[in-house]
Design an enzyme around this catalytic site. Structure first.
Site: not given
Ligand code: NAD
Length: 460
Positions: A37, A264, A449
């Site tokens: 996936g 997403r 440690h």
């Molecule tokens: P996210 O929801 O983490 O962040 C999206 C960001 O975009 C938010 O801060 C939001 O305020 C901002 N935003 C929204 N619309 C906007 C606009 N028009 N202009 C500017 N900023 C805007 O989403 P993501 O980073 O796309 O990640 C998607 C999903 O995948 C999330 O649920 C995330 O937790 C998951 N993910 C997790 C990890 C990890 O845990 N390391 C890594 C990748 C993805």
């Protein structure tokens, strides 16, 4: 007829398939693209592989800090990409091996008919029947309705950014969430000019404010430009037009590439025939055991929209199959103890309530102000430099660790960490939150440690 049909072969789908097959069930799994996936093919694993190369390069540039001479340091992005592909291939083979007793169908499956005892699925013209259905179709990138995105070749999703054979010279990242900051890290460390545009007042709105501020200041010093509280209202070729939220003050920036990562959405492809399937605001509505409102239909992973994390998806899948197999004790997911990591450099890792969430929680519960609930929780806080191992391996860094304690019960409510390699030991804190450890109980745990994990004890 199969016992279980699974739609989607990501972390939820393959975990469920392996567990059900191990219990002797006849399982069929449908995957339209590649097993593993988003996580394995265009998400967690490829990004971590690229980020590790970038970190190696950044470390080599600063080798002098550790008394090591490294001259003419350079990188080959083509080789970095090849290594990524090799790792993905190897891990995909591992999953295939795990699923040797599962019937795997490559193709896009659609539910054709649903009845309480039997679900019929179709791929091309072939029909398959199963007693139970588990929906693990995951999520797709959300494309915001900003004029100029559709058909613009300069715009990348995270999938396109990962696949790119060459680095851009400059990039504007729209969305300063987890994906945005991981790519900002990659490009910054490889010398690309990076601008992050975030609609909220701060980047990474779901993580500890103090730690995020430290990270942002550090990235700004390294040349990253941050525009927070900023909305993009139009994109024309390489030009991004933006304005500060609720004002007309704005401007225009241009870059080689524009990466859009603003969240997403659940992928509901193939479910059209399930006309009575219920949804909540985030995705398919499920109960604590991942059951939907339709008997014998379960859902797990991003499609439920609960917490879009691969480790949540696989745990949800275990719970769904456990319920299907009527395993006792029935398991629920402790959503309050799910660790979460930002793979920035330095990393941020978190589990449970942060300081501001604890404050919010008590304010809502007691109907009082922040000041009035200040004694309901304690915040233990320490720079990571109190760990000898951290000092040895993080020249010039401070880091930060915080533990939030419930004053009434003396239990651990949450832990936040900033500093490498905190992603590797946040699980110890998750354990404490999950098990509801009190401070005296937590203090009895022995940490090896010297490790950076000792900071969790030093804190108290
Ligand atoms: P996210 O929801 O983490 O962040 C999206 C960001 O975009 C938010 O801060 C939001 O305020 C901002 N935003 C929204 N619309 C906007 C606009 N028009 N202009 C500017 N900023 C805007 O989403 P993501 O980073 O796309 O990640 C998607 C999903 O995948 C999330 O649920 C995330 O937790 C998951 N993910 C997790 C990890 C990890 O845990 N390391 C890594 C990748 C993805």
């Amino acid at each position: 007829m199969f016992d279980l049909a699974i739609l989607g072969g990501g972390p939820a789908g393959y975990t469920a398939a392996a567990k059900a097959a191990k219990a002797g069930k006849m399982v069929i799994l449908f995957e339209r693209e590649a097993l593993g996936g988003t996580c394995l093919n265009v998400g967690c694993i490829p990004t971590k592989t690229l980020l590790y190369s970038a970190k190696q390069y950044a470390n080599a540039l600063q080798a002098d800090k550790y008394g090591v001479c490294a001259e003419k340091v350079s990188f080959d992005y083509g080789k970095i990409q090849l290594r990524k592909q090799k790792i993905v291939r190897k891990l995909a083979a591992g999953i295939r091996q795990q699923l040797k007793d599962v019937t795997i169908v490559t193709g896009e499956a659609h539910v054709e008919k649903y009845a309480a005892e039997q679900v019929t699925l179709v791929v091309d013209e072939t029909r398959y029947e199963a007693a139970n259905l588990l929906i693990c179709t995951g999520s797709v990138n959300f494309v915001p309705p900003i004029p100029g995105i559709e058909g613009n070749e300069r715009i990348w999703s995270s999938t396109e950014a990962l696949a790119a054979k060459q680095l851009p010279e400059s990039i504007i990242i729209i969305g300063g969430g987890v994906i945005g900051m991981e790519f900002a890290t990659l490009y910054m460390e490889l010398g690309v000019k990076v601008t992050v545009i975030e609609a909220m007042p701060r980047i990474l709105p779901n993580f500890d404010e103090e730690m995020v501020t430290m990270l942002q200041q550090r990235y700004a010093k390294q040349g990253v430009t941050f525009l927070t509280n900023t909305r993009v209202h139009e994109i024309k070729e390489d030009k991004v037009f933006f304005s500060e939220a609720n004002t007309t003050t704005g401007g225009m920036l241009r870059a080689d590439r524009i990466l859009v990562c603003v969240g997403r959405r659940p992928d509901l492809t193939g479910l059209e025939a399930l006309t009575t399937l219920e949804f909540d605001r985030r995705g398919i509505k499920v109960n604590d055991f991942m059951q939907t409102n339709l008997p014998n239909v379960y859902a797990a992973g991003d499609v439920t929209g609960k917490l879009m994390l691969a480790h949540v998806a696989s745990r949800q899948a275990e719970v769904a199959v456990g319920r299907m197999l009527k395993q006792i004790p029935l398991q629920r997911i402790a959503y309050n103890a799910i660790p979460s990591v930002v793979y920035s450099n330095p990393e941020i890792a978190s589990v449970g309530l942060s300081e501001s969430e604890a404050c919010q929680f008590f304010m809502e519960m007691e109907g009082k102000t922040a000041e009035q609930v200040a004694d309901k929780y304690q915040v233990h806080k320490l720079p990571m430099t109190f760990s000898g191992r951290f000092m040895a391996e993080n020249e010039g860094e401070n880091g930060l660790a915080k533990m939030i304690i419930d004053s009434r019960t003396n239990t651990v409510l949450g832990v936040q960490l900033y500093g490498n390699p905190c992603s590797e030991f946040i699980a110890a804190a998750a354990f404490a939150v999950r098990m509801g450890y009190t401070l005296p109980e937590f203090q009895q745990v022995v940490f090896p440690h010297p490790t950076a994990s000792e900071i969790l004890k030093e804190l108290l």
